[in-house]
Enzyme design. Structure first.
Site, PDB file in Angstrom:
ATOM      1  N   GLY A   1      -0.590  42.563  68.945  1.00  0.00           N
ATOM      2  CA  GLY A   1      -0.163  43.916  68.985  1.00  0.00           C
ATOM      3  C   GLY A   1       0.364  44.536  70.226  1.00  0.00           C
ATOM      4  O   GLY A   1       1.609  43.719  71.038  1.00  0.00           O
ATOM      5  N   GLU A   2       0.596  45.964  69.951  1.00  0.00           N
ATOM      6  CA  GLU A   2       1.562  46.538  71.007  1.00  0.00           C
ATOM      7  C   GLU A   2       3.210  45.441  71.262  1.00  0.00           C
ATOM      8  O   GLU A   2       3.720  46.421  72.018  1.00  0.00           O
ATOM      9  CB  GLU A   2       0.978  45.922  72.184  1.00  0.00           C
ATOM     10  CG  GLU A   2      -0.301  45.923  72.365  1.00  0.00           C
ATOM     11  CD  GLU A   2      -0.721  45.826  73.904  1.00  0.00           C
ATOM     12  OE1 GLU A   2      -0.096  45.463  74.421  1.00  0.00           O
ATOM     13  OE2 GLU A   2      -1.866  46.375  74.073  1.00  0.00           O
ATOM     14  N   GLY A   3       3.668  44.830  70.627  1.00  0.00           N
ATOM     15  CA  GLY A   3       4.859  44.248  70.302  1.00  0.00           C
ATOM     16  C   GLY A   3       5.056  43.352  71.684  1.00  0.00           C
ATOM     17  O   GLY A   3       5.845  42.473  71.934  1.00  0.00           O
TER      18      GLY A   3
END
Lengths: 354, 354
Positions: A319-321
């Site tokens: 995640g996180e981008g």
């Protein structure tokens, strides 16, 4: 009329005339027909999204939305809740995975407090994060709704605001998330919208063992029984299951679509946000680029529901981008194919036998 | 001792102590364990290849090797032979797919005439291409050997020379090819080295129809029957099947390995070069990063033989080094993970429950 209603009214499908013009050019490039495959398909999308044969992709931002989840009280994550706020500090200090990968891709990281269960005012005052806090974490969705319907709308409108504020300098958005426990609401959202079973959709998140996985499945089943959201109502699903950062992601996607800019959707949690956005306004689908196929088993069904093929498949589950940052290079590459490659005629290269 | 023999003597496997040190650091990063998946595996390879925990990846070059093939007389390609030299001009003018994608990746394109069937002296004199011409195209391999054993060694040594000459400024190499008809020798090389059938391996190249595909399979069967190369002898395979650019690619890979630098191997033709390089010196396998999975059906079997999982799968079938350019961003990203992401301790983030 609310910001959300106004935004929805300005979201149209891709422009088919620009798609056609892009295809016409790509058909003539000095290479075997369509030999750059998926990059060429993506280039057509970029032309259709931006209404341009020279889509701008210079300004890149990953918007990483952070929020906490009351459902962690049910023991669905291996990490303690304070990791959400600790990771926000890590983002601000530039030491997280998303910082490294965004730097490589030439993208800015914009961190948003959508609802972290800790005081983030210092970072907001220093301008290091954007403060859109709706609350100190959602309610425990195993026992009731995540948030009120009014707060669900506020969360989505916060994402729209950010897209609007950034769109002066940002040509291409990427979504990102941080929130301990957030694979649980994301899986529940996937179950509501895809209709697949909890057993098919549920994964190990940050690293659950078999027993913990079985427990997580029980919790998700309880969430669905207890909340019964309307599968056709994005705001109802968001209000009942959450979370704040998922609402922010949905809003960012709606805002990007209204601005006619591409939005690269990261992994499992971001895709839950995309499903909410599509439930609110189906035309946003045309603005979504699916970055990658996560290791979470439910991701595949969610992407099939959206109808997009992910660009990357690298066994990511952070995640996180991070996946969105990696995929931005491919989006930029697809535009380079459209704008920088010569045609047979321009390059004076002989074509294929008919 | 010849350049080839000298080079082979300096190729060792990856350094396991640097692999271990890299893994130790990656295990401690402030993220769920191994949540950046394949990027983390790749980072370990980069440490093992470069003997460094801060592998250099700034200087990037795609070396695009061009050569012609006498076997085009058998009607195995839809494009006329002059397209090879026309595309070399297109590379030099910056208008080809590889130019666009290399620019996006921040890589230089180095064009080499390994054996184009046209006079390229003007471009070489102007310093726009490197002249390593072995001949004006190979012989027709449906009727005999592609080249002499001496020329096969010259082709490989030309690639080694280029790796050596560039290695002052280049940290990471990418391979590329241009040569009308070159899926035919590449498929024949794959058949010799993988042991798979011609039917399983042969694809449509730049766009053959069913009848043309059946004809290409007949030609490849004839090539194998007529030449009978020794599957364990890389130079014998290269001499009998060719081509000049495939030999140059094999040499570039050997040279990169001797310099302890990673080499990103592009698509179908480049992988044929990699199979030749591995047949010459099996340790080179440790220096190869497989960029992508081509649409050519044989590519999968070739990559399985090498034992590498490609980073991308985007339905590419162009060659030129285009897939290698795209994959260079991922190699750079993997190094960013190793060198720029903070550990749990450095970031003051709480770890998972044990």
């Amino acid at each position: 009329m609310s910001i959300l209603e106004q935004t929805i009214k300005t979201i149209y499908p891709q422009d088919s005339s620009y798609r056609d013009l892009a295809k016409e050019r790509l058909d003539q490039l000095a290479l075997p027909h369509w030999a750059l495959g998926d990059l060429m398909d993506l280039a057509i999308d970029l032309a259709g999204i931006t209404r341009s044969l020279k889509p701008a992709v210079q300004g890149k931002a990953i918007v990483t939305m952070a929020g906490d989840h009351g459902v962690v009280a049910e023991g669905v994550s291996k990490f303690p809740q304070e990791v959400t706020s600790q990771m926000v500090h890590n983002f601000v200090n530039g030491g997280a995975g998303i910082n490294a990968l965004a730097r490589q891709a030439g993208a800015e990281v914009v961190v948003v407090d959508m609802g972290v269960a800790a005081d983030m005012d210092d970072l907001a005052r220093q301008g290091k994060i954007i403060n859109k806090k709706i609350g100190y974490g959602t309610n425990n969705i195993a026992k009731g709704a995540a948030m009120s319907a009014a707060n669900a709308i506020r969360a989505v409108e916060a994402g729209i605001d950010i897209a609007n504020e950034l769109s002066g300098s940002v040509d291409i958005f990427g979504t990102g998330d941080m929130g301990i426990g957030n694979t649980t609401p994301s899986t529940a959202i996937a179950a509501v919208i895809t209709g697949k079973s909890v057993a098919e959709l549920t994964g190990r998140g940050t690293g659950l063992d078999d027993e913990q996985l079985a427990h997580k499945q029980q919790v998700i089943t309880k969430i669905l029984e207890c909340n019964k959201p309307d599968p056709k109502n994005g705001i109802d699903i968001l209000a009942k299951i959450g979370g704040f950062e998922i609402g922010g992601i949905a809003g960012l996607i709606l805002g990007a679509a209204a601005q006619q800019k591409p939005v690269v959707v990261d992994g499992f949690i971001s895709t839950a946000g995309a499903l909410i956005a599509i439930a609110i306004e189906p035309f946003v689908r045309d603005y979504i680029v699916c970055a990658h196929r996560s290791m979470e088993p439910g991701h595949r069904f969610m992407q099939e529901k959206i109808g997009c093929r992910p660009l990357l498949d690298l066994n990511l589950r952070l995640g996180e981008g991070t996946g969105a940052a990696l995929a931005m290079n491919l989006v930029e590459a697809s535009v380079a194919v459209l704008t920088e490659v010569a045609t047979f005629e321009e390059a004076a290269v002989a074509g294929a036998d008919k």
